[in-house]
Design a protein around this motif. Structure first.
Motif, PDB file in Angstrom:
ATOM      1  N   UNK A   1     -56.367 -69.847 -14.439  1.00 25.59           N
ATOM      2  CA  UNK A   1     -56.129 -68.747 -13.500  1.00 25.59           C
ATOM      3  C   UNK A   1     -54.732 -68.132 -13.663  1.00 25.59           C
ATOM      4  N   UNK A   2     -53.845 -68.795 -14.384  1.00 28.66           N
ATOM      5  CA  UNK A   2     -52.544 -68.203 -14.696  1.00 28.66           C
ATOM      6  C   UNK A   2     -52.732 -66.941 -15.543  1.00 28.66           C
ATOM      7  N   UNK A   3     -53.760 -66.962 -16.397  1.00 28.29           N
ATOM      8  CA  UNK A   3     -53.961 -65.884 -17.370  1.00 28.29           C
ATOM      9  C   UNK A   3     -55.147 -64.983 -17.027  1.00 28.29           C
ATOM     10  N   UNK A   4     -56.215 -65.566 -16.499  1.00 29.89           N
ATOM     11  CA  UNK A   4     -57.426 -64.803 -16.198  1.00 29.89           C
ATOM     12  C   UNK A   4     -57.540 -64.549 -14.693  1.00 29.89           C
ATOM     13  N   UNK A   5     -58.171 -63.439 -14.354  1.00 29.49           N
ATOM     14  CA  UNK A   5     -58.335 -63.073 -12.947  1.00 29.49           C
ATOM     15  C   UNK A   5     -59.793 -62.734 -12.651  1.00 29.49           C
ATOM     16  N   UNK A   6     -60.233 -62.980 -11.428  1.00 25.77           N
ATOM     17  CA  UNK A   6     -61.548 -62.530 -10.990  1.00 25.77           C
ATOM     18  C   UNK A   6     -61.444 -61.130 -10.385  1.00 25.77           C
ATOM     19  N   UNK A   7     -62.562 -60.604  -9.950  1.00 27.26           N
ATOM     20  CA  UNK A   7     -62.513 -59.323  -9.244  1.00 27.26           C
ATOM     21  C   UNK A   7     -61.849 -59.485  -7.888  1.00 27.26           C
ATOM     22  N   UNK A   8     -62.011 -60.651  -7.272  1.00 30.31           N
ATOM     23  CA  UNK A   8     -61.383 -60.914  -5.976  1.00 30.31           C
ATOM     24  C   UNK A   8     -61.205 -62.413  -5.793  1.00 30.31           C
ATOM     25  N   UNK A   9     -60.240 -62.777  -4.941  1.00 26.64           N
ATOM     26  CA  UNK A   9     -59.992 -64.185  -4.639  1.00 26.64           C
ATOM     27  C   UNK A   9     -59.954 -64.408  -3.134  1.00 26.64           C
ATOM     28  N   UNK A  10     -59.843 -65.673  -2.746  1.00 19.08           N
ATOM     29  CA  UNK A  10     -59.871 -66.046  -1.325  1.00 19.08           C
ATOM     30  C   UNK A  10     -58.483 -66.442  -0.839  1.00 19.08           C
ATOM     31  N   UNK A  11     -58.013 -65.843   0.257  1.00 13.62           N
ATOM     32  CA  UNK A  11     -56.748 -66.284   0.826  1.00 13.62           C
ATOM     33  C   UNK A  11     -56.988 -67.445   1.788  1.00 13.62           C
ATOM     34  N   UNK A  12     -55.916 -67.948   2.408  1.00  8.86           N
ATOM     35  CA  UNK A  12     -56.037 -69.155   3.222  1.00  8.86           C
ATOM     36  C   UNK A  12     -56.854 -68.947   4.490  1.00  8.86           C
ATOM     37  N   UNK A  13     -57.025 -67.681   4.916  1.00  8.49           N
ATOM     38  CA  UNK A  13     -57.823 -67.397   6.103  1.00  8.49           C
ATOM     39  C   UNK A  13     -59.283 -67.090   5.759  1.00  8.49           C
ATOM     40  N   UNK A  14     -59.608 -67.202   4.475  1.00  4.56           N
ATOM     41  CA  UNK A  14     -60.976 -66.900   4.064  1.00  4.56           C
ATOM     42  C   UNK A  14     -61.231 -65.428   3.867  1.00  4.56           C
ATOM     43  N   UNK A  15     -60.177 -64.621   3.783  1.00  7.38           N
ATOM     44  CA  UNK A  15     -60.338 -63.201   3.494  1.00  7.38           C
ATOM     45  C   UNK A  15     -60.514 -63.007   1.992  1.00  7.38           C
ATOM     46  N   UNK A  16     -61.371 -62.081   1.631  1.00 10.52           N
ATOM     47  CA  UNK A  16     -61.588 -61.731   0.234  1.00 10.52           C
ATOM     48  C   UNK A  16     -60.540 -60.685  -0.153  1.00 10.52           C
ATOM     49  N   UNK A  17     -59.711 -61.012  -1.139  1.00 14.63           N
ATOM     50  CA  UNK A  17     -58.597 -60.152  -1.536  1.00 14.63           C
ATOM     51  C   UNK A  17     -58.869 -59.565  -2.920  1.00 14.63           C
ATOM     52  N   UNK A  18     -58.889 -58.245  -3.085  1.00 17.31           N
ATOM     53  CA  UNK A  18     -59.144 -57.641  -4.401  1.00 17.31           C
ATOM     54  C   UNK A  18     -58.082 -58.043  -5.419  1.00 17.31           C
ATOM     55  N   UNK A  19     -58.523 -58.294  -6.630  1.00 17.93           N
ATOM     56  CA  UNK A  19     -57.579 -58.578  -7.712  1.00 17.93           C
ATOM     57  C   UNK A  19     -57.846 -57.617  -8.878  1.00 17.93           C
ATOM     58  N   UNK A  20     -58.936 -57.807  -9.608  1.00 16.99           N
ATOM     59  CA  UNK A  20     -59.306 -56.809 -10.617  1.00 16.99           C
ATOM     60  C   UNK A  20     -60.184 -55.711 -10.024  1.00 16.99           C
ATOM     61  N   UNK A  21     -60.628 -55.908  -8.808  1.00 16.10           N
ATOM     62  CA  UNK A  21     -61.403 -54.873  -8.117  1.00 16.10           C
ATOM     63  C   UNK A  21     -60.453 -53.914  -7.406  1.00 16.10           C
ATOM     64  N   UNK A  22     -60.891 -52.675  -7.267  1.00 12.72           N
ATOM     65  CA  UNK A  22     -60.095 -51.677  -6.546  1.00 12.72           C
ATOM     66  C   UNK A  22     -60.186 -51.888  -5.044  1.00 12.72           C
ATOM     67  N   UNK A  23     -61.302 -52.456  -4.593  1.00 11.76           N
ATOM     68  CA  UNK A  23     -61.514 -52.683  -3.173  1.00 11.76           C
ATOM     69  C   UNK A  23     -62.613 -53.726  -3.007  1.00 11.76           C
ATOM     70  N   UNK A  24     -62.685 -54.320  -1.823  1.00 10.26           N
ATOM     71  CA  UNK A  24     -63.752 -55.264  -1.506  1.00 10.26           C
ATOM     72  C   UNK A  24     -65.002 -54.478  -1.123  1.00 10.26           C
ATOM     73  N   UNK A  25     -66.157 -54.783  -1.708  1.00  7.66           N
ATOM     74  CA  UNK A  25     -67.378 -54.054  -1.355  1.00  7.66           C
ATOM     75  C   UNK A  25     -67.747 -54.228   0.117  1.00  7.66           C
ATOM     76  N   UNK A  26     -68.144 -53.134   0.750  1.00  5.03           N
ATOM     77  CA  UNK A  26     -68.670 -53.150   2.114  1.00  5.03           C
ATOM     78  C   UNK A  26     -69.854 -52.200   2.172  1.00  5.03           C
ATOM     79  N   UNK A  27     -70.583 -52.235   3.253  1.00  2.00           N
ATOM     80  CA  UNK A  27     -71.665 -51.249   3.415  1.00  2.00           C
ATOM     81  C   UNK A  27     -71.086 -49.847   3.598  1.00  2.00           C
ATOM     82  N   UNK A  28     -69.935 -49.755   4.244  1.00  2.00           N
ATOM     83  CA  UNK A  28     -69.330 -48.448   4.498  1.00  2.00           C
ATOM     84  C   UNK A  28     -68.907 -47.745   3.213  1.00  2.00           C
ATOM     85  N   UNK A  29     -68.385 -48.506   2.233  1.00  2.00           N
ATOM     86  CA  UNK A  29     -67.952 -47.855   0.987  1.00  2.00           C
ATOM     87  C   UNK A  29     -69.033 -47.848  -0.085  1.00  2.00           C
ATOM     88  N   UNK A  30     -70.244 -48.231   0.312  1.00  8.62           N
ATOM     89  CA  UNK A  30     -71.370 -48.205  -0.617  1.00  8.62           C
ATOM     90  C   UNK A  30     -71.464 -49.419  -1.509  1.00  8.62           C
TER      91      UNK A  30
END
Length: 595
Positions: free
Chosen positions: A92-121
């Motif tokens: 994980x030092x070198x490779x990244x996912x589209x998103x990761x999990x913070x300590x509160x369980x929030x999905x945080x974008x990394x290689x993604x521009x945003x977290x998918x939701x129903x509102x943003x399609x």
């Protein structure tokens, strides 16, 4: 609290009548933890919170060296072969996912521009598709552009059975389509309530198509990039001596402004947890030590040195014992512990039940782990709504003896029980680590009082948790009768954790022992409940199905949970870290800095 009440509260958050924090606190009061509360908000188009670490440096670089200790030394740097946490952290030092999990369980974008939701399609109403928009301008460390082609290829690579990827469970039952250069669509075969598995967190690291395309399938282990990674992460590969040291330098073209802070990064492997903790807390030789699996009283004494502190993050990790119901001493078609065999004595449910009664979990917690864990009989403990309320543990040597007597296991002249010429003699293995060796001793002593002879085996951690196909001492091979270790829950939902209990994930020669079901035990009812949970959109019904899977294995006494583990690490007092219990330690390494 019913679903109608939860929906009313969600609407209150949307209308501004209730804060996000109040919503999470109200749900926590009825046993719904923060990670799942956050997912409920996300599903209902309430935006995720920002990352949990406030980044203060105003420019990239200038932080000097960052030095990390992993007492289980990394042995490879391909995230899709990384069956051990040590290799996942290093990858994980070198490779990244589209998103990761913070300590509160929030999905945080990394290689993604945003977290998918129903509102943003991004999320379909029927729960069958997820559309990810990718971050523009991201480049691989060799200067090539990161595009949707890399994401689609990562799916093809991990899903190919011939690749024998450890992460295959996240990819083999989905389809991934390229919409355009910066958009991909993940298609599930059925409604999928927990969609944040492919391309997310530990299993989600994206690899470059242009460097892996020739090595998909049967040639996957031949790729030199397995040891010399080219990723998109905050640090670029320097040098790697497997089992010893990994070095990296700052990625000057990193896709997040003003990051990373440190100029160089080093992971030193080997040693033991005690020396690793001491090197941070007392001597200050290192900045960070992973998994300080050390008696809590020892850690408290070390903290008085004033150089560092202990951080304990809530997590779903579980320290447990597996009883082998296959025969580890008979070879069939080139493998031991084959599903074509049956263990001569541990296949007896009475023996397994007796051994479970011979584990003094309360003493293990009180005298060894302290802040690091809580005694439990449930494999799943976090989030709380997925924990079984039926499972309970008991330490009772007298009861264990009676169960064995009633089952016909009689003590011989040597004090060891036997029946039909078979003795209750076992080899019990784990990784070399002081607390684990103490747990082994506690279990061995109690078993001896019940006529069960235990031989203790300790394997160097870098070997035990390695992905070396040729090594007989890896935990996934389970070439002994009993073994013990911690398995990590990589996300705030237990579905992926529980695929260790399904028949199609059995570790064997065919999948290079990278299947997640190390116990080899199967039950059609567990398979059925797991598959039903994968498509159940009602949160309460889905939780009940996953609890059933957990209970089947625990009640069969094949899996013997010991402690619900927290993720305990040591960090220098001057170091600001983003320590999440729901992702690997390096998940947000780009945001670490020195005050």
């Amino acid at each position: 609290m019913n679903s109608r009440q939860i929906q009313d509260m969600v609407q209150g958050v949307k209308d501004g009548q209730m804060s996000r924090r109040s919503f999470i606190q109200r749900l926590a009061a009825v046993g719904i933890t923060a990670p799942i509360a956050s997912q409920i908000l996300a599903w209902n188009d309430v935006a995720m919170a920002n990352a949990t670490l406030e980044y203060k440096p105003t420019k990239a670089g200038g932080g000097g060296p960052l030095k990390m200790l992993l007492w289980q030394a990394p042995t490879l740097l391909n995230p899709h072969f990384a069956s051990g946490t040590k290799d996942q952290i290093a990858s994980r030092v070198f490779y990244e996912p589209l998103a990761g999990w913070d300590k509160e369980g929030n999905l945080i974008p990394q290689l993604a521009a945003e977290v998918p939701t129903k509102a943003n399609g991004g999320l379909s109403e029927d729960g069958t598709t997820v559309t990810w928009k990718l971050k523009p301008g991201v480049k691989w460390h060799d200067g090539k552009p990161f595009t949707a082609d890399d994401v689609v290829f990562t799916w093809e690579y991990a899903a190919d059975p011939a690749t024998a990827a450890y992460t295959s469970g996240a990819y083999k039952d989905i389809k991934v389509e390229k919409v355009d250069d910066l958009t991909v669509k993940v298609i599930f075969a059925k409604p999928t309530p927990f969609w944040a598995d492919p391309f997310v967190g530990v299993a989600g690291m994206v690899i470059p198509k242009h460097l892996f395309a020739e090595f998909k399938g049967a040639k996957s282990r031949e790729n030199p990039v397995n040891l010399k990674p080219v990723g998109t992460g905050p640090y670029k590969f320097g040098d790697f001596k497997p089992g010893d040291i990994l070095t990296a330098t700052r990625n000057e073209a990193y896709h997040v402004a003003n990051r990373p802070h440190f100029d160089t990064f080093e992971i030193k492997g080997g040693g033991d947890a005690v020396s690793a903790a001491r090197a941070v807390l007392q001597t200050g030789e290192y900045d960070y030590a992973w998994d300080t699996l050390v008696e809590d009283e020892v850690l408290k004494r070390m903290e008085t040195g004033g150089r560092g502190r202990i951080s304990a993050a809530s997590a779903g990790d579980i320290e447990f014992i597996t009883l082998n119901t296959t025969d580890p001493w008979t070879e069939v078609d080139g493998e031991r512990s084959s599903i074509k065999t049956k263990h001569p004595t541990l296949s007896d449910p009475a023996v397994r039940q007796a051994i479970n009664l011979l584990i003094d979990r309360d003493s293990i917690q009180k005298f060894i782990y302290g802040r690091g864990g809580a005694a439990t009989a449930s494999f799943v403990n976090e989030p709380k709504q997925f924990k079984s309320q039926k499972l309970a543990y008991e330490f009772n040597i007298e009861k264990a003896n009676k169960i064995l007597d009633d089952a016909g296991w009689k003590k011989g002249s040597d004090g060891i029980r036997e029946k039909d010429g078979k003795k209750l003699k076992y080899v019990y293995q784990t990784s070399i680590n002081a607390p684990r060796q103490k747990v082994q001793a506690i279990v061995k002593q109690a078993c001896g009082r019940a006529g069960i002879d235990i031989e203790l085996k300790s394997v160097t951690a870098s070997v035990f948790f390695s992905s070396d196909v040729a090594n007989p001492d890896t935990y996934t091979k389970l070439y002994t009768d009993i073994e013990m270790y911690t398995t990590t829950q990589p996300q705030p939902d237990p579905e992926r954790l529980l695929n260790q209990f399904v028949s199609w994930e059995i570790a064997n020669k065919e999948n290079k022992w990278l299947g997640r079901n190390v116990s080899r035990y199967t039950d059609p009812a567990a398979d059925e409940a797991y598959r039903a949970a994968q498509k159940e959109l009602d949160p309460a019904k889905r939780a009940a199905l996953l609890i059933k899977v957990n209970e089947i294995f625990c009640e069969a006494n094949v899996i013997l949970p010991l402690l619900s583990r927290k993720k305990v690490v040591a960090a220098a007092n001057s170091l600001s870290i983003d320590h999440s219990g729901w992702d690997v330690d390096t998940w947000n390494l780009a945001s670490w800095y020195r005050a």
